[in-house]
Design a protein around this motif. Sequence first.
Motif, PDB file in Angstrom:
ATOM      1  N   GLN A  98       2.682  15.341  12.060  1.00 40.01           N
ATOM      2  CA  GLN A  98       1.444  14.268  12.010  1.00 40.01           C
ATOM      3  C   GLN A  98       1.871  13.496  10.764  1.00 40.01           C
ATOM      4  OE1 GLN A  98      -1.983  16.327  12.263  1.00 40.01           O
ATOM      5  NE2 GLN A  98      -1.814  16.818  14.451  1.00 40.01           N
ATOM      6  N   GLN A  99       2.197  13.991   9.508  1.00 45.47           N
ATOM      7  CA  GLN A  99       2.315  13.625   8.182  1.00 45.47           C
ATOM      8  C   GLN A  99       3.370  12.483   8.247  1.00 45.47           C
ATOM      9  OE1 GLN A  99       0.031  13.156   5.801  1.00 45.47           O
ATOM     10  NE2 GLN A  99      -1.150  14.461   6.665  1.00 45.47           N
ATOM     11  N   ARG A 158       0.823  -1.281  -0.036  1.00 47.44           N
ATOM     12  CA  ARG A 158      -0.127  -0.096   0.052  1.00 47.44           C
ATOM     13  C   ARG A 158       0.920   1.343   0.030  1.00 47.44           C
ATOM     14  NH1 ARG A 158      -2.568   2.975   4.006  1.00 47.44           N
ATOM     15  NH2 ARG A 158      -1.724   1.826   5.626  1.00 47.44           N
ATOM     16  N   LEU A 159       0.705   2.025  -1.037  1.00 49.18           N
ATOM     17  CA  LEU A 159       1.452   3.177  -1.075  1.00 49.18           C
ATOM     18  C   LEU A 159       1.130   4.155  -0.184  1.00 49.18           C
ATOM     19  CD1 LEU A 159       3.730   4.476  -3.103  1.00 49.18           C
ATOM     20  CD2 LEU A 159       1.946   5.545  -4.071  1.00 49.18           C
ATOM     21  N   PRO A 160       1.979   4.703   0.612  1.00 49.81           N
ATOM     22  CA  PRO A 160       1.623   5.963   1.698  1.00 49.81           C
ATOM     23  C   PRO A 160       1.085   6.996   1.025  1.00 49.81           C
ATOM     24  CG  PRO A 160       4.030   5.110   1.926  1.00 49.81           C
ATOM     25  CD  PRO A 160       3.466   4.575   0.694  1.00 49.81           C
ATOM     26  N   PRO A 161       0.214   7.837   1.709  1.00 51.38           N
ATOM     27  CA  PRO A 161      -0.446   9.082   1.321  1.00 51.38           C
ATOM     28  C   PRO A 161       0.560  10.045   0.720  1.00 51.38           C
ATOM     29  CG  PRO A 161      -1.553   8.454   3.390  1.00 51.38           C
ATOM     30  CD  PRO A 161      -0.065   7.518   3.173  1.00 51.38           C
ATOM     31  N   LEU A 162       0.193  10.759  -0.486  1.00 49.23           N
ATOM     32  CA  LEU A 162       1.152  11.632  -0.892  1.00 49.23           C
ATOM     33  C   LEU A 162       1.189  12.870  -0.186  1.00 49.23           C
ATOM     34  CD1 LEU A 162       2.468  12.641  -3.552  1.00 49.23           C
ATOM     35  CD2 LEU A 162       0.226  13.652  -4.407  1.00 49.23           C
ATOM     36  N   ASN A 163       0.425  13.209   0.634  1.00 46.43           N
ATOM     37  CA  ASN A 163       0.748  14.101   1.575  1.00 46.43           C
ATOM     38  C   ASN A 163       1.721  13.969   2.652  1.00 46.43           C
ATOM     39  OD1 ASN A 163      -0.872  16.349   0.447  1.00 46.43           O
ATOM     40  ND2 ASN A 163      -2.874  15.757   1.949  1.00 46.43           N
ATOM     41  N   ALA A 164       1.735  12.699   2.844  1.00 43.99           N
ATOM     42  CA  ALA A 164       2.806  12.180   3.923  1.00 43.99           C
ATOM     43  C   ALA A 164       4.339  12.279   3.357  1.00 43.99           C
ATOM     44  CB  ALA A 164       2.500  10.730   4.475  1.00 43.99           C
ATOM     45  N   ILE A 165       4.141  11.888   2.160  1.00 44.85           N
ATOM     46  CA  ILE A 165       5.526  11.667   1.284  1.00 44.85           C
ATOM     47  C   ILE A 165       5.991  13.014   1.049  1.00 44.85           C
ATOM     48  CG2 ILE A 165       6.446  10.962  -0.893  1.00 44.85           C
ATOM     49  CD1 ILE A 165       4.621   8.664  -1.096  1.00 44.85           C
ATOM     50  N   LYS A 166       5.080  14.071   0.584  1.00 43.46           N
ATOM     51  CA  LYS A 166       5.596  15.351   0.363  1.00 43.46           C
ATOM     52  C   LYS A 166       6.107  16.151   1.757  1.00 43.46           C
ATOM     53  CE  LYS A 166       2.649  18.215  -1.773  1.00 43.46           C
ATOM     54  NZ  LYS A 166       1.203  18.682  -2.111  1.00 43.46           N
ATOM     55  N   ALA A 167       5.477  15.718   2.886  1.00 45.33           N
ATOM     56  CA  ALA A 167       5.959  16.348   4.253  1.00 45.33           C
ATOM     57  C   ALA A 167       7.443  15.808   4.466  1.00 45.33           C
ATOM     58  CB  ALA A 167       5.071  15.784   5.231  1.00 45.33           C
ATOM     59  N   PHE A 168       7.407  14.283   4.144  1.00 45.86           N
ATOM     60  CA  PHE A 168       8.909  13.813   4.280  1.00 45.86           C
ATOM     61  C   PHE A 168       9.832  14.340   3.700  1.00 45.86           C
ATOM     62  CE2 PHE A 168      11.906  10.773   2.370  1.00 45.86           C
ATOM     63  CZ  PHE A 168      12.568  10.541   3.683  1.00 45.86           C
ATOM     64  N   HIS A 169       9.562  14.577   2.381  1.00 45.31           N
ATOM     65  CA  HIS A 169      10.493  15.153   1.284  1.00 45.31           C
ATOM     66  C   HIS A 169      10.894  16.392   1.649  1.00 45.31           C
ATOM     67  CE1 HIS A 169      11.251  17.036  -2.865  1.00 45.31           C
ATOM     68  NE2 HIS A 169      12.060  16.022  -2.705  1.00 45.31           N
ATOM     69  N   ALA A 170      10.061  17.261   2.118  1.00 54.69           N
ATOM     70  CA  ALA A 170      10.396  18.598   2.529  1.00 54.69           C
ATOM     71  C   ALA A 170      11.150  18.789   3.845  1.00 54.69           C
ATOM     72  CB  ALA A 170       9.079  19.483   2.956  1.00 54.69           C
ATOM     73  N   ALA A 171      10.794  17.826   4.570  1.00 55.96           N
ATOM     74  CA  ALA A 171      11.646  17.902   6.037  1.00 55.96           C
ATOM     75  C   ALA A 171      12.834  17.326   5.740  1.00 55.96           C
ATOM     76  CB  ALA A 171      11.008  16.873   6.917  1.00 55.96           C
ATOM     77  N   ALA A 172      13.083  16.349   4.903  1.00 54.74           N
ATOM     78  CA  ALA A 172      14.598  15.862   4.610  1.00 54.74           C
ATOM     79  C   ALA A 172      15.391  16.833   3.822  1.00 54.74           C
ATOM     80  CB  ALA A 172      14.428  14.687   3.805  1.00 54.74           C
TER      81      ALA A 172
END
Length: 305
Positions: free
Chosen positions: A42-43, A7-21
């Motif tokens: 939260q994401q 199951r692919l994680p939600p796009l908002n969660a991936i975007k939050a991770f990408h920006a934080a990284a």
Amino acid sequence: MSTNRFRLPPLNAIKAFHAAARHGSIRGAADELLVTPQAVSQQIKLLEDTLQVSLFERRGRSIEPTEAAVLLARYVEAGFEELAEGVRRVTTKKYQDRITLNVSPYFATRYLLPRLESFRESVPQSDLRLTTMVETPDFKRDDIDVAVQWGYGGWGDLETELLIKDHKVICCTPELATQIRTPEDLAKQRLLHPVLQNTLWTDILGFLNVKAPGASSELAFHDAATMRRATLSGMGVGLISRVDAHHDIRAGDLVAPLGEGLLLGMPPDQVPGFFLVLPRAHRRVSAVGNFCNWVADQTWEDTSQ
């Protein structure tokens, strides 16, 4: 065999991770995404729960990526770049058949330009844009689809394919050649270096069992053409590609004091070459893929041999 699908994680969660990284902080990611720091946290927590891995260690106001986060960030970045490229290609008609090519200046003049017409004949709808640059381009910033680079391979995550080895010949003017009878005599001369891959002379001297001279006897040049001109003018001992060396030696302008074939026995990993280099996603674009297939089908022979 399990039938459970990933199951692919939600796009908002991936975007939050990408920006934080990229920012190294929750606050920086929140400012970029125009949300609150709590929403970013939260994401990221949702992503960690989904993947069952820890992605960041909190250090006060900053965050440190875990090994898993470093690995994941590479793939997320590549995924977003591929998505952006796809949107650009699909929505902008003029880009669909355009190929922006960056080539090492020497490869462009010696090998590619005489053959480009055959590519245009084989793929007549292509819109080829050619630039030359010695350094490896930033494919995203410079809007480059594919490149041909000089070096030893190994350009990070980029896809590479060797086209031809660039064997060198130790050359100098006839006047300087009178001072070079053995490999050890090279240590007494000014050695002309390429700026890129500046270990070339070191590898060659090691192959010849000669101790490298001090840096004061070195002179570096940005491209092969400039090094060749400096060698012809008598500024020092140069490393000339075999095509040019053969031509200049036959003309009597240069001499290979230790023999034209001296370096042909060097270890393969110490011999530079010209490589096709591009992000993997770019090859999936039909125009770029057609060019890559054409390049791979060519026989890039060294005509001096």
